[in-house]
Design a protein around this motif. Structure first.
Motif, PDB file in Angstrom:
ATOM      1  N   GLU A  91       2.083   1.864  -3.768  1.00 33.42           N
ATOM      2  CA  GLU A  91       0.951   2.353  -4.625  1.00 33.42           C
ATOM      3  C   GLU A  91       0.521   3.988  -4.017  1.00 33.42           C
ATOM      4  OE1 GLU A  91      -0.496   1.050  -7.069  1.00 33.42           O
ATOM      5  OE2 GLU A  91       1.059  -0.604  -6.675  1.00 33.42           O
ATOM      6  N   GLU A  92       0.750   4.106  -2.773  1.00 32.92           N
ATOM      7  CA  GLU A  92       0.673   5.441  -2.323  1.00 32.92           C
ATOM      8  C   GLU A  92       1.651   6.481  -2.901  1.00 32.92           C
ATOM      9  OE1 GLU A  92      -0.468   7.820   2.042  1.00 32.92           O
ATOM     10  OE2 GLU A  92      -0.049   5.498   1.877  1.00 32.92           O
ATOM     11  N   LYS A 148       0.899  -1.228   0.206  1.00 31.38           N
ATOM     12  CA  LYS A 148       0.068  -0.029  -0.163  1.00 31.38           C
ATOM     13  C   LYS A 148       0.758   1.168   0.197  1.00 31.38           C
ATOM     14  CE  LYS A 148      -3.665   0.460   2.512  1.00 31.38           C
ATOM     15  NZ  LYS A 148      -4.702   0.351   3.777  1.00 31.38           N
ATOM     16  N   SER A 178      -1.143  -5.179   6.247  1.00 31.52           N
ATOM     17  CA  SER A 178      -0.334  -4.098   5.976  1.00 31.52           C
ATOM     18  C   SER A 178       0.025  -3.325   7.088  1.00 31.52           C
ATOM     19  CB  SER A 178      -1.561  -3.425   4.999  1.00 31.52           C
ATOM     20  OG  SER A 178      -0.911  -2.440   4.339  1.00 31.52           O
TER      21      SER A 178
END
Length: 597
Positions: A298-299, A295, A383
């Motif tokens: 992707e951020e 994550k 995550s």
């Protein structure tokens, strides 16, 4: 009186270094041929024999040579590149052999160095790497050879005093770290704490990669608030200090849990005009890490930021790697201008093993960086933002199962609950502040005001600092570089060392006694010294720490049924038992501390 010539200055420097470091040079049968020092910061404020740390200059030279000898011995005799193309089990054995040489070389160096400590001083290893399975390893492979919690290096009486109390810390639930520290202070003993990774990037070393492997020793002017052997993972965000300060001016908190859009905004406020594509985020990569920090990737990508990939050219001109190694990139964190005058920023985001995370965090005050850490579990199931919530749960609370299931978003079985309880308890019992949302280096020290001496020895070139690796100058003469960083200065010392024995004889000098005996060397016809007792005790703690029981009155029991076959093969375990039994039977006065099960 005329000034000495440059040739004479060089001879004087080498002579002084040789005199100061003779205990380690003698132990490893080495001759010092040359010394060069390249300063990055602080040269103007110190003289040749003036210290830039909390130890005297002679001790600084001994620590530098400790890192140099560890790097040299590992590179030459640690089976570099011999794991390439082998199956997982065979690669793991190469890694353990490399770790064994590095841990042995550093431990022996620290022992000989400790003879020069002030009488009431000691070095205590508080954090070390090797307990926890890393990439490609599985739990049944056992821990790697290492220098871990509780290893004491000091004059005999001080070591005996501290060893007894460390064993109480490990074995007794009633004896707390605060009591230990109070007793140490009342006894007038100064303990210097250490965080050690004798061989970082072991997998790259075993596979024969051309860059990365190094040895790292951080020494502090006080022990860390760690009360038991511990290794886990920590989330880590390392930024230039200017970024966090600029955000603080606008009452914006930038730490590990800040949205990355907020972090990017702070970067652009600190460095006006910088393009997102010129913000370079170093993070561990690979499919196995996707569940934990995917994550984050992707951020950053959604913001147009550059995630550093393998082969990307660093300002040093060397290619980066992202398969391992979270410590060395700390030296690259910061801002610089490109060839066209455009601004670039390099930062670290993601996670690291606990020793590496703490070492990098303690570098931050020296390199004008800001650190932000978060405790993670050893499971790669959640995550990053949920991982940290898990570690703040109370494992003994009646609603623990409900709380953990809520974080997972599903009902969990007892096996999963038990596994997470065990991990959280291990962190708590080791003294880590599991209740805190974010950790800083200060959280590891009892006095909060602390000093650090960071020492790195390079086995192979380091792309993040630009340091070269071990280089052969001529027959049996090798050059090694060591980075030495403190609040008062930062320099790279390069030493040229000559092996005084043949290459094969030097291999024996750099290998542990027990390893040599398990490979068939005749220990019965070898002259036995009283120092063999300490060496063998030390080697057992390095080679198979999980198989040792620390008993009262400074005794150790070796439990062979706890030694994984991937750590020491069954055939070599038979040889090891025979060796230890022989020493115990033939030299009971020196080996009365040893018990076998």
């Amino acid at each position: 009186m005329p000034e000495p010539s440059e040739v004479m200055k060089k001879k004087n420097k080498v002579a002084q270094w040789s005199f100061d470091t003779r205990p380690i040079l003698g132990r490893f049968h080495l001759w010092l041929e040359d010394v060069r020092v390249e300063w990055f910061r602080g040269k103007e404020s110190v003289g040749f024999n003036e210290s830039i740390s909390f130890v005297e200059r002679r001790m600084e030279r001994l620590f530098i040579l400790t890192a140099a000898v560890t790097a040299l011995g590992t590179r030459l005799f640690g089976r570099y590149g011999e794991g390439k193309g082998l199956d997982k089990k065979a690669i793991n054995q190469v890694k353990k052999d490399a770790d064994s040489v590095s841990a042995y070389a550093m431990s022996e160096s620290l022992w000989f160095l400790s003879r020069s400590l002030p009488e009431n001083h000691a070095i205590m290893v508080c954090l070390g790497e090797g307990l926890m399975p890393k990439g490609g390893e599985t739990p049944e492979m056992g821990s790697n050879p290492m220098l871990g919690f509780g290893r004491i290096y000091a004059r005999p009486q001080v070591a005996k005093f501290l060893d007894a109390r460390v064993q109480r810390l490990i074995n007794s639930r009633e004896y707390r770290w605060e009591e230990f520290y109070d007793e140490v202070k009342k006894a007038g003993i100064t303990v210097w704490g250490a965080a050690i990774d004798t061989l970082e990037n072991t997998s790259r070393f075993a596979a024969g990669h051309p860059s990365g492997p190094l040895t790292v020793l951080h020494l502090f002017d006080q022990p860390l608030c760690i009360s038991k052997p511990y290794e886990g993972y920590m989330g880590a965000l390392l930024l230039p200090r200017a970024v966090v300060e600029k955000a603080a001016e606008k009452a914006v908190l930038v730490d590990f849990f800040a949205p990355r859009a907020q972090v990017l905004a702070a970067i652009r406020a600190a460095y006006p005009g910088i393009e997102p594509a010129n913000v370079h985020v170093w993070t561990l990569s690979g499919k196995t890490r996707e569940s934990r920090i995917g994550k984050l990737w992707e951020e950053w990508r959604s913001l147009g930021v550059h995630l550093v990939e393998d082969g990307w050219r660093l300002p040093s001109g060397q290619p980066a790697f992202t398969d391992s190694g979270t410590y060395a990139p700390t030296f690259s964190v910061g801002a610089w201008q490109g060839d066209a005058g455009e601004m670039h920023v390099f930062l670290i985001d993601g996670y690291a093993a606990s020793a590496e995370a703490m070492q990098a965090s303690s570098l931050c005050p020296l390199l004008a960086l800001d650190d932000s850490l978060a405790l993670f579990s050893s499971k790669f199931e959640l995550s990053f933002e949920r991982e940290a919530r898990v570690m703040r749960l109370d494992p003994d609370a009646a609603d623990f199962g409900r709380g953990l299931s809520s974080i997972f978003g599903e009902a969990l079985g007892e096996a999963t609950l038990s596994s997470y309880r065990k991990m959280i308890r291990a962190a708590r019992e080791a003294g880590l502040p599991t209740h805190k949302r974010v950790l800083r280096a200060d959280d590891f020290f009892p006095e909060k005001r602390w000093n650090v001496m960071a020492v790195s020895g390079y086995m192979l070139p380091d792309p993040y600092s630009g340091a070269p690796g071990v280089r052969k100058l001529s027959e049996n003469v090798f050059e090694v570089s060591v980075r030495f960083t403190t609040p008062r200065g930062d320099h790279r010392t390069t030493v040229a060392l000559r092996l005084m024995e043949s290459f094969e004889q030097s291999r024996l000098v750099f290998n542990p006694l027990l390893k040599r005996f398990m490979q068939g060397e005749n220990y019965r016809n070898r002259a036995v010294k009283i120092s063999d007792s300490g060496r063998i005790r030390n080697e057992l703690q390095t080679l198979c720490s999980e198989a040792l029981e620390h008993l009262g009155e400074n005794r150790i029991r070796v439990c062979f049924d706890r030694i994984p076959a991937d750590v020491i093969t069954p055939e070599k375990q038979v040889a090891l038992r025979e060796v230890l039994q022989w020493y115990r039977e033939n030299h009971p006065a020196w080996f009365g501390w040893l018990e076998l099960e």
